[in-house]
Motif scaffolding. Structure first.
Motif, PDB file in Angstrom:
ATOM      1  N   PHE A   1      41.140   9.284 -24.610  1.00 19.81           N
ATOM      2  CA  PHE A   1      42.510   9.543 -25.059  1.00 19.81           C
ATOM      3  C   PHE A   1      43.374   8.292 -24.879  1.00 19.81           C
ATOM      4  CE2 PHE A   1      46.887  10.805 -24.122  1.00 19.81           C
ATOM      5  CZ  PHE A   1      47.196  11.510 -25.271  1.00 19.81           C
ATOM      6  N   TRP A   2      43.296   7.658 -23.724  1.00 19.26           N
ATOM      7  CA  TRP A   2      44.053   6.442 -23.419  1.00 19.26           C
ATOM      8  C   TRP A   2      43.715   5.344 -24.443  1.00 19.26           C
ATOM      9  CZ3 TRP A   2      42.799   1.413 -21.860  1.00 19.26           C
ATOM     10  CH2 TRP A   2      43.805   0.678 -21.228  1.00 19.26           C
ATOM     11  N   SER A   3      42.427   5.211 -24.757  1.00 22.03           N
ATOM     12  CA  SER A   3      41.961   4.186 -25.697  1.00 22.03           C
ATOM     13  C   SER A   3      42.460   4.454 -27.112  1.00 22.03           C
ATOM     14  CB  SER A   3      40.436   4.123 -25.687  1.00 22.03           C
ATOM     15  OG  SER A   3      39.962   3.886 -24.387  1.00 22.03           O
ATOM     16  N   HIS A   4      42.394   5.722 -27.532  1.00 23.40           N
ATOM     17  CA  HIS A   4      42.903   6.082 -28.862  1.00 23.40           C
ATOM     18  C   HIS A   4      44.402   5.818 -28.952  1.00 23.40           C
ATOM     19  CE1 HIS A   4      39.552   7.687 -31.104  1.00 23.40           C
ATOM     20  NE2 HIS A   4      39.182   8.454 -30.083  1.00 23.40           N
ATOM     21  N   LYS A   5      45.117   6.182 -27.896  1.00 23.28           N
ATOM     22  CA  LYS A   5      46.560   5.987 -27.883  1.00 23.28           C
ATOM     23  C   LYS A   5      46.918   4.506 -28.042  1.00 23.28           C
ATOM     24  CE  LYS A   5      50.594   7.196 -25.119  1.00 23.28           C
ATOM     25  NZ  LYS A   5      51.069   7.771 -23.884  1.00 23.28           N
ATOM     26  N   LYS A   6      46.091   3.633 -27.490  1.00 22.96           N
ATOM     27  CA  LYS A   6      46.319   2.190 -27.584  1.00 22.96           C
ATOM     28  C   LYS A   6      45.688   1.588 -28.843  1.00 22.96           C
ATOM     29  CE  LYS A   6      47.300   1.298 -22.823  1.00 22.96           C
ATOM     30  NZ  LYS A   6      48.706   1.159 -23.120  1.00 22.96           N
ATOM     31  N   LYS A   7      45.074   2.447 -29.671  1.00 24.97           N
ATOM     32  CA  LYS A   7      44.445   2.035 -30.926  1.00 24.97           C
ATOM     33  C   LYS A   7      43.343   0.987 -30.713  1.00 24.97           C
ATOM     34  CE  LYS A   7      48.556   3.045 -33.735  1.00 24.97           C
ATOM     35  NZ  LYS A   7      48.596   4.379 -33.355  1.00 24.97           N
ATOM     36  N   LEU A   8      42.567   1.174 -29.652  1.00 26.75           N
ATOM     37  CA  LEU A   8      41.454   0.286 -29.359  1.00 26.75           C
ATOM     38  C   LEU A   8      40.225   0.733 -30.153  1.00 26.75           C
ATOM     39  CD1 LEU A   8      41.961  -0.053 -25.495  1.00 26.75           C
ATOM     40  CD2 LEU A   8      42.862  -1.497 -27.332  1.00 26.75           C
ATOM     41  N   PRO A   9      39.283  -0.177 -30.447  1.00 27.66           N
ATOM     42  CA  PRO A   9      38.127   0.176 -31.276  1.00 27.66           C
ATOM     43  C   PRO A   9      37.041   0.965 -30.555  1.00 27.66           C
ATOM     44  CG  PRO A   9      37.993  -2.126 -30.632  1.00 27.66           C
ATOM     45  CD  PRO A   9      39.327  -1.604 -30.150  1.00 27.66           C
ATOM     46  N   GLY A  10      37.136   1.083 -29.226  1.00 31.80           N
ATOM     47  CA  GLY A  10      36.120   1.815 -28.489  1.00 31.80           C
ATOM     48  C   GLY A  10      36.227   1.536 -27.007  1.00 31.80           C
ATOM     49  N   ILE A  11      35.193   1.986 -26.287  1.00 38.34           N
ATOM     50  CA  ILE A  11      35.152   1.885 -24.831  1.00 38.34           C
ATOM     51  C   ILE A  11      33.843   1.219 -24.431  1.00 38.34           C
ATOM     52  CG2 ILE A  11      35.167   3.184 -22.658  1.00 38.34           C
ATOM     53  CD1 ILE A  11      36.427   5.524 -24.306  1.00 38.34           C
ATOM     54  N   MET A  12      33.908   0.391 -23.408  1.00 42.31           N
ATOM     55  CA  MET A  12      32.694  -0.196 -22.854  1.00 42.31           C
ATOM     56  C   MET A  12      32.679   0.009 -21.341  1.00 42.31           C
ATOM     57  SD  MET A  12      33.583  -4.286 -23.155  1.00 42.31           S
ATOM     58  CE  MET A  12      32.190  -4.804 -22.183  1.00 42.31           C
ATOM     59  N   LEU A  13      31.482   0.064 -20.791  1.00 39.87           N
ATOM     60  CA  LEU A  13      31.322   0.192 -19.348  1.00 39.87           C
ATOM     61  C   LEU A  13      29.943  -0.298 -18.965  1.00 39.87           C
ATOM     62  CD1 LEU A  13      29.383   2.879 -18.829  1.00 39.87           C
ATOM     63  CD2 LEU A  13      31.487   4.049 -19.438  1.00 39.87           C
ATOM     64  N   GLU A  14      29.749  -0.476 -17.673  1.00 44.14           N
ATOM     65  CA  GLU A  14      28.460  -0.922 -17.168  1.00 44.14           C
ATOM     66  C   GLU A  14      27.979   0.039 -16.101  1.00 44.14           C
ATOM     67  OE1 GLU A  14      26.464  -3.907 -14.037  1.00 44.14           O
ATOM     68  OE2 GLU A  14      28.533  -4.317 -14.610  1.00 44.14           O
ATOM     69  N   THR A  15      26.692   0.267 -16.093  1.00 44.04           N
ATOM     70  CA  THR A  15      26.030   0.930 -14.970  1.00 44.04           C
ATOM     71  C   THR A  15      24.710   0.216 -14.749  1.00 44.04           C
ATOM     72  OG1 THR A  15      25.533   3.057 -13.949  1.00 44.04           O
ATOM     73  CG2 THR A  15      24.827   2.771 -16.231  1.00 44.04           C
ATOM     74  N   GLN A  16      23.900   0.760 -13.891  1.00 44.73           N
ATOM     75  CA  GLN A  16      22.645   0.105 -13.563  1.00 44.73           C
ATOM     76  C   GLN A  16      21.472   1.048 -13.791  1.00 44.73           C
ATOM     77  OE1 GLN A  16      25.280   0.362 -11.208  1.00 44.73           O
ATOM     78  NE2 GLN A  16      26.125  -1.487 -12.120  1.00 44.73           N
ATOM     79  N   ASN A  17      20.293   0.452 -13.869  1.00 49.51           N
ATOM     80  CA  ASN A  17      19.086   1.235 -14.131  1.00 49.51           C
ATOM     81  C   ASN A  17      18.648   2.073 -12.942  1.00 49.51           C
ATOM     82  OD1 ASN A  17      18.288  -1.077 -12.644  1.00 49.51           O
ATOM     83  ND2 ASN A  17      16.228  -1.003 -13.512  1.00 49.51           N
ATOM     84  N   ASN A  18      19.356   1.971 -11.809  1.00 49.89           N
ATOM     85  CA  ASN A  18      19.047   2.843 -10.672  1.00 49.89           C
ATOM     86  C   ASN A  18      20.005   4.030 -10.603  1.00 49.89           C
ATOM     87  OD1 ASN A  18      21.344   1.522  -9.832  1.00 49.89           O
ATOM     88  ND2 ASN A  18      20.464   0.700  -7.959  1.00 49.89           N
ATOM     89  N   ASN A  19      20.955   4.090 -11.530  1.00 50.20           N
ATOM     90  CA  ASN A  19      21.904   5.202 -11.598  1.00 50.20           C
ATOM     91  C   ASN A  19      21.598   6.006 -12.860  1.00 50.20           C
ATOM     92  OD1 ASN A  19      24.011   6.966 -11.337  1.00 50.20           O
ATOM     93  ND2 ASN A  19      25.546   5.388 -10.948  1.00 50.20           N
TER      94      ASN A  19
END
Length: 190
Positions: free
Chosen positions: A128-146
């Motif tokens: 919702f926050w991203s859409h409100k700011k008209k951003l093209p999407g979301i990115m994040l990082e996790t690890q292969n042990n999670n």
């Protein structure tokens, strides 16, 4: 903190973090048990990734609420807290990355509140926050042990955009921990 959850219908709510953010972080356990390292395969679902089973251990990332103090109230970032039946149980820190995507800097849910929709609710707020700011999407990082987090991101529509096998070698040259970069791309609005 002793967490009491209504097992029939736990109620999750999310709101902007306030001055209670730091005490909540310092007083809770965000660790998780690692039982395996996944071998990321960009062409298959998370449940099909080969696993290298290991002797289980607890993984805890050092969460420092002071690191995100400047995010609260800033125009390009936010800190949200999740509450389960009125008790603070999770948080997400989001900012606008240099590439225009919303970047989830941190997402954490206390051990006793997992599997109640808290992380998904936090990701919904980020969307919702991203859409409100008209951003093209979301990115994040996790690890292969999670692996649990990987399954969650996949269920929420995220896709793997990259894998970094060297990111954690500076901390431990022998580590099997691999960084996985996830993206949720929004369709362009006409």
């Amino acid at each position: 903190m002793h967490l009491v959850i209504n097992p029939q219908n736990p109620e999750v709510s999310v709101r902007l973090a306030d001055e209670g953010f730091a005490p909540y972080v310092w007083c809770n356990d965000f660790s998780f048990e690692v039982r395996a390292y996944a071998q990321v395969d960009l062409h298959t679902r998370v449940d099909e990734w080969p696993l290298h089973r290991i002797t289980p251990y607890r993984k805890c990332y050092g969460i420092d609420p002071d690191e995100f103090a400047s995010y609260r109230g800033a125009p390009d970032s936010a800190v949200f807290m999740a509450y389960l039946d009125g008790q603070a149980v999770g948080h997400v820190v989001v900012s606008t990355n240099w590439n225009g995507f919303a970047h989830v800097d941190e997402l954490a849910v206390i051990a006793g509140a997992r599997r109640h929709g808290v992380a998904r609710s936090l990701l919904d707020v980020v969307r919702f926050w991203s859409h409100k700011k008209k951003l093209p999407g979301i990115m994040l990082e996790t690890q292969n042990n999670n692996i649990g987090a990987c399954r969650l991101y996949e269920r929420c529509g995220y896709q793997v955009g990259g894998v970094d096998h060297l990111r954690y070698r500076g901390i431990d040259p022998q580590t099997a921990e691999v960084a996985i970069f996830w993206y949720l791309l929004f369709e362009k609005q006409a």
